[in-house]
Design a protein around this motif. Structure first.
Motif, short mmCIF file in Angstrom:
data_model
loop_
_atom_site.label_atom_id
_atom_site.label_comp_id
_atom_site.label_asym_id
_atom_site.label_seq_id
_atom_site.Cartn_x
_atom_site.Cartn_y
_atom_site.Cartn_z
N PRO A 100 -6.71 -1.30 2.97
CA PRO A 100 -7.35 -1.52 4.27
C PRO A 100 -6.65 -0.73 5.37
O PRO A 100 -5.46 -0.42 5.27
CB PRO A 100 -7.22 -3.03 4.48
CG PRO A 100 -6.07 -3.44 3.63
CD PRO A 100 -6.09 -2.52 2.43
N VAL A 101 -7.40 -0.42 6.43
CA VAL A 101 -6.85 0.37 7.53
C VAL A 101 -5.62 -0.29 8.13
O VAL A 101 -4.68 0.39 8.58
CB VAL A 101 -7.94 0.60 8.60
CG1 VAL A 101 -7.35 1.30 9.82
CG2 VAL A 101 -9.08 1.40 8.02
N SER A 102 -5.57 -1.60 8.15
CA SER A 102 -4.45 -2.31 8.75
C SER A 102 -3.14 -2.05 8.04
O SER A 102 -2.07 -2.32 8.59
CB SER A 102 -4.74 -3.82 8.76
OG SER A 102 -4.90 -4.30 7.42
N ASN B 222 -3.79 3.93 -0.91
CA ASN B 222 -4.21 3.08 -2.01
C ASN B 222 -3.47 1.76 -1.96
O ASN B 222 -2.33 1.68 -1.47
CB ASN B 222 -3.96 3.75 -3.36
CG ASN B 222 -4.83 4.98 -3.56
OD1 ASN B 222 -5.96 5.03 -3.06
ND2 ASN B 222 -4.32 5.97 -4.29
N SER B 223 -4.10 0.75 -2.50
CA SER B 223 -3.47 -0.56 -2.58
C SER B 223 -2.80 -0.69 -3.95
O SER B 223 -3.29 -0.18 -4.96
CB SER B 223 -4.51 -1.66 -2.40
OG SER B 223 -3.94 -2.93 -2.65
N THR B 224 -1.67 -1.39 -3.97
CA THR B 224 -0.97 -1.59 -5.25
C THR B 224 -1.79 -2.47 -6.19
O THR B 224 -1.58 -2.44 -7.41
CB THR B 224 0.39 -2.24 -5.02
OG1 THR B 224 0.23 -3.45 -4.28
CG2 THR B 224 1.31 -1.30 -4.24
N ALA C 254 0.85 -1.19 0.00
CA ALA C 254 0.00 0.00 0.00
C ALA C 254 0.89 1.24 0.00
O ALA C 254 2.06 1.19 0.37
CB ALA C 254 -0.92 -0.01 1.22
N TYR C 255 0.31 2.35 -0.42
CA TYR C 255 1.07 3.59 -0.45
C TYR C 255 0.11 4.76 -0.19
O TYR C 255 -1.07 4.70 -0.53
CB TYR C 255 1.79 3.77 -1.79
CG TYR C 255 0.86 3.80 -2.99
CD1 TYR C 255 0.34 5.01 -3.46
CD2 TYR C 255 0.52 2.63 -3.66
CE1 TYR C 255 -0.52 5.05 -4.56
CE2 TYR C 255 -0.33 2.66 -4.75
CZ TYR C 255 -0.83 3.87 -5.20
OH TYR C 255 -1.67 3.91 -6.28
N PRO C 256 0.60 5.85 0.44
CA PRO C 256 -0.27 7.00 0.71
C PRO C 256 -0.60 7.73 -0.58
O PRO C 256 0.19 7.72 -1.55
CB PRO C 256 0.57 7.87 1.65
CG PRO C 256 1.98 7.50 1.33
CD PRO C 256 1.96 6.05 0.97
#
Length: 594
Positions: free
Chosen positions: A327-329, A319-321, A113-115
């Motif tokens: 997800p919050v985790s 965002n997810s790659t 994930a990345y901001p």
């Protein structure tokens, strides 16, 4: 309210409240209207939930609409913590403990994930990015002219980042089937640069990099270089075998932050001492940005800078790659310290014994008889400016305007030696910054308010001339400064000259004056007087009322009245004696001749 929290220990302690808000947040299951701001994370890293919320200024602020008013003691009750306003601290909070635990959380969960603030690469070296997560110690200072990120000259840059390799599509060439797959992906380096000069390196994108000797405005840059080796295979019909190649692909990503080095210089903090009766006078120059000054006596002066913490923009959404929202985790958020000028003027001992506009002290005209406090402080007002505007999501108690000062003055009782005030410990607005002030002169002057007397030397129908004498409390003439004389709504001022030896005459356009108000203002403040009255004695401001102003010479009207009274007393006696002389034919006085 003001709170100081030891986040490293997961505990919190409350300072004296600056503002008490009695409202509470909605319970977690209550409907919430639209409010500006971003909700804090849904986890606390074991920190006290009741104070965890205090670190997230910029969150939506709600008034209570449910009966869920019990104090928060668990994660599910975070939404019930008082939050009708954001909270300020009297010192920069230690946010490093939170940021360190967030980095560890990122290492465990967030590699895919990345901001949203990041822009990952695409291609053979795919989903690669690096971000400056936090610079510590650092304080974002809000001033009318804008914001500045002040960093310690020696500090840490925390980074997060990720990388992955994806095999390129290998098209068939000349009917030759080609296959590709990623053989290896390696981080060549993660490096920290200060204005282009490398200062530290790491092998992981989630790193803690050190910088040193920062000065002035600088650019902190983190850079990550990633290399992907691809294995490429195809059949060679001519050779009747399979050919293999290992091309490499390299990409470099970076992120930068503009900061300004913050350091307290001892040369900016000078101390002058004065003795007066049963008190000690301390005058101290202060830098533009300072937090507090403490003395050996235990007394402390606080500036009006207050601190709050929030997460920078762009860290709340991830965002997810693989596409979509992460997800919050898999999300993490840094905390950053901010500073604002909350009120005007310095404080003594956390609001105790502080003087506001009515404070009369040295340069403000103190007569030394009205202040009975043990420790009082005032300041020399500087330029005034509007308080910097914050976003609508920040609700803090600020004054409408703010003033800057380069000097504060203190008056304390003489229960402590002068040495106890000679070397104050001054702390700055960036956590961990401090220095020690120094005496500007080795001698301690004796500062006494000027004594003034006035007497009438002449009266006319339309004016009164006064003789005014200005002396130090010990009887020495005062040769410098200005005296203002006020009587019956008439005011005149006189500048003392050395040749006058503290005595001058002044005329007011009024007759029959029997009461005057005398105000003395020195040419310089007591800590600036290079020409003391006598030895190390300096004269300070004072206002004196002189009742029943006496005359030093008899007035013309008085002389005439005396003559008339005398004539009226002696004329009847003279007539009587003359009559007796006539009756005796001049034998009594010899004045009558028959």
């Amino acid at each position: 309210m003001a709170a100081s929290t030891d986040m490293a220990a997961g505990r919190a302690s409350v300072d004296k409240p600056l503002a008490q808000q009695g409202h509470q947040c909605f319970a977690d299951d209550s409907p919430r209207p639209e409010q500006p701001g971003t909700n804090p994370p849904a986890y606390t890293h074991t920190f006290d939930a009741a104070f965890f919320r205090a670190y997230w200024s910029g969150d939506p602020d709600y008034r209570q609409t449910t009966n869920a008013s019990e104090p928060a003691d668990s994660l599910s009750q975070i939404g019930r913590i008082p939050c009708a306003s954001d909270i300020t601290f009297m010192q920069p909070p230690n946010v490093e403990a939170w940021n360190d635990r967030e980095l560890e959380r990122y290492r465990r969960n967030s590699r895919s994930a990345y901001p949203t603030r990041a822009a990952p690469t695409s291609g053979v070296v795919d989903d690669t990015y690096i971000e400056i997560f936090a610079v510590n110690p650092l304080t974002v200072v809000h001033q009318p002219e804008g914001t500045t990120q002040y960093a310690s000259p020696n500090g840490t840059v925390r980074t997060i980042g990720a990388y992955s390799g994806s095999a390129p599509r290998c098209p068939d060439e000349n009917d030759i089937e080609i296959s590709c797959h990623v053989q290896s992906t390696t981080v060549d380096h993660v490096a920290l640069y200060v204005d282009g000069e490398r200062q530290d390196t790491a092998s992981s994108p989630t790193a803690e990099l050190q910088y040193h000797n920062l000065s002035g405005q600088s650019t902190l840059t983190v850079q990550m270089q990633v290399t992907v080796t691809v294995e490429k295979r195809w059949d060679d019909p001519d050779e009747n075998d399979t050919d293999v190649a290992h091309p490499t692909f390299t990409t470099t990503v970076s992120d930068s932050r503009q900061v300004t080095a913050y350091k307290l210089n001892a040369s900016e903090i000078t101390v002058s001492l004065a003795d007066h009766r049963n008190s000690t006078g301390v005058s101290m120059t202060v830098p533009d940005l300072w937090r507090s000054a403490s003395f050996e006596t235990g007394d402390t002066i606080h500036s009006r800078w207050r601190f709050y913490t929030r997460s920078p923009e762009g860290w709340a959404a991830w965002n997810s790659t693989s596409g979509g929202e992460a997800p919050v985790s898999q999300t993490v958020r840094p905390l950053q310290v901010h500073a604002i000028p909350a009120k005007q003027g310095p404080l003594a001992n956390s609001d105790q014994h502080s003087l506001a506009a009515q404070g009369q002290f040295y340069e403000l005209g103190d007569d030394y008889d009205r202040i009975q406090r043990d420790f009082v402080v005032t300041h020399r007002p500087g330029p005034e400016a509007r308080t910097p505007l914050l976003g609508p999501e920040i609700l803090l108690n600020q004054s409408a305007t703010t003033t800057r000062t380069d000097r504060v003055t203190v008056r304390a009782n003489n229960s402590h030696s002068f040495r106890a005030y000679s070397l104050p410990n001054v702390t700055g607005i960036v956590r961990g910054s401090y220095t020690e002030g120094r005496l500007s002169a080795s001698k301690t002057v004796s500062a006494y308010p000027a004594n003034m007397t006035a007497s009438v030397v002449n009266r006319t129908r339309n004016a009164t001339t006064l003789s005014v004498t200005v002396e130090s409390t010990r009887g020495y003439p005062v040769d410098f400064g200005t005296v203002t004389v006020t009587a019956r709504n008439h005011t005149r001022s006189h500048t003392l000259q050395p040749t006058e030896r503290g005595t001058f005459t002044i005329t007011l356009p009024a007759r029959g004056i029997d009461r005057v108000l005398l105000t003395y203002r020195p040419k310089s403040h007591w800590w600036e007087q290079s020409n003391p009255v006598f030895g190390d004695i300096v004269a300070t401001e004072r206002t004196t009322t002189v009742e029943s102003v006496a005359s030093t010479y008899p007035l013309f009207e008085t002389i005439v009245s005396l003559i008339v009274a005398t004539a009226l007393w002696f004329l009847p006696l003279g007539l009587l004696l003359y009559g007796i002389d006539i009756w005796t034919n001049g034998r009594l006085l010899g004045l009558y001749s028959p």
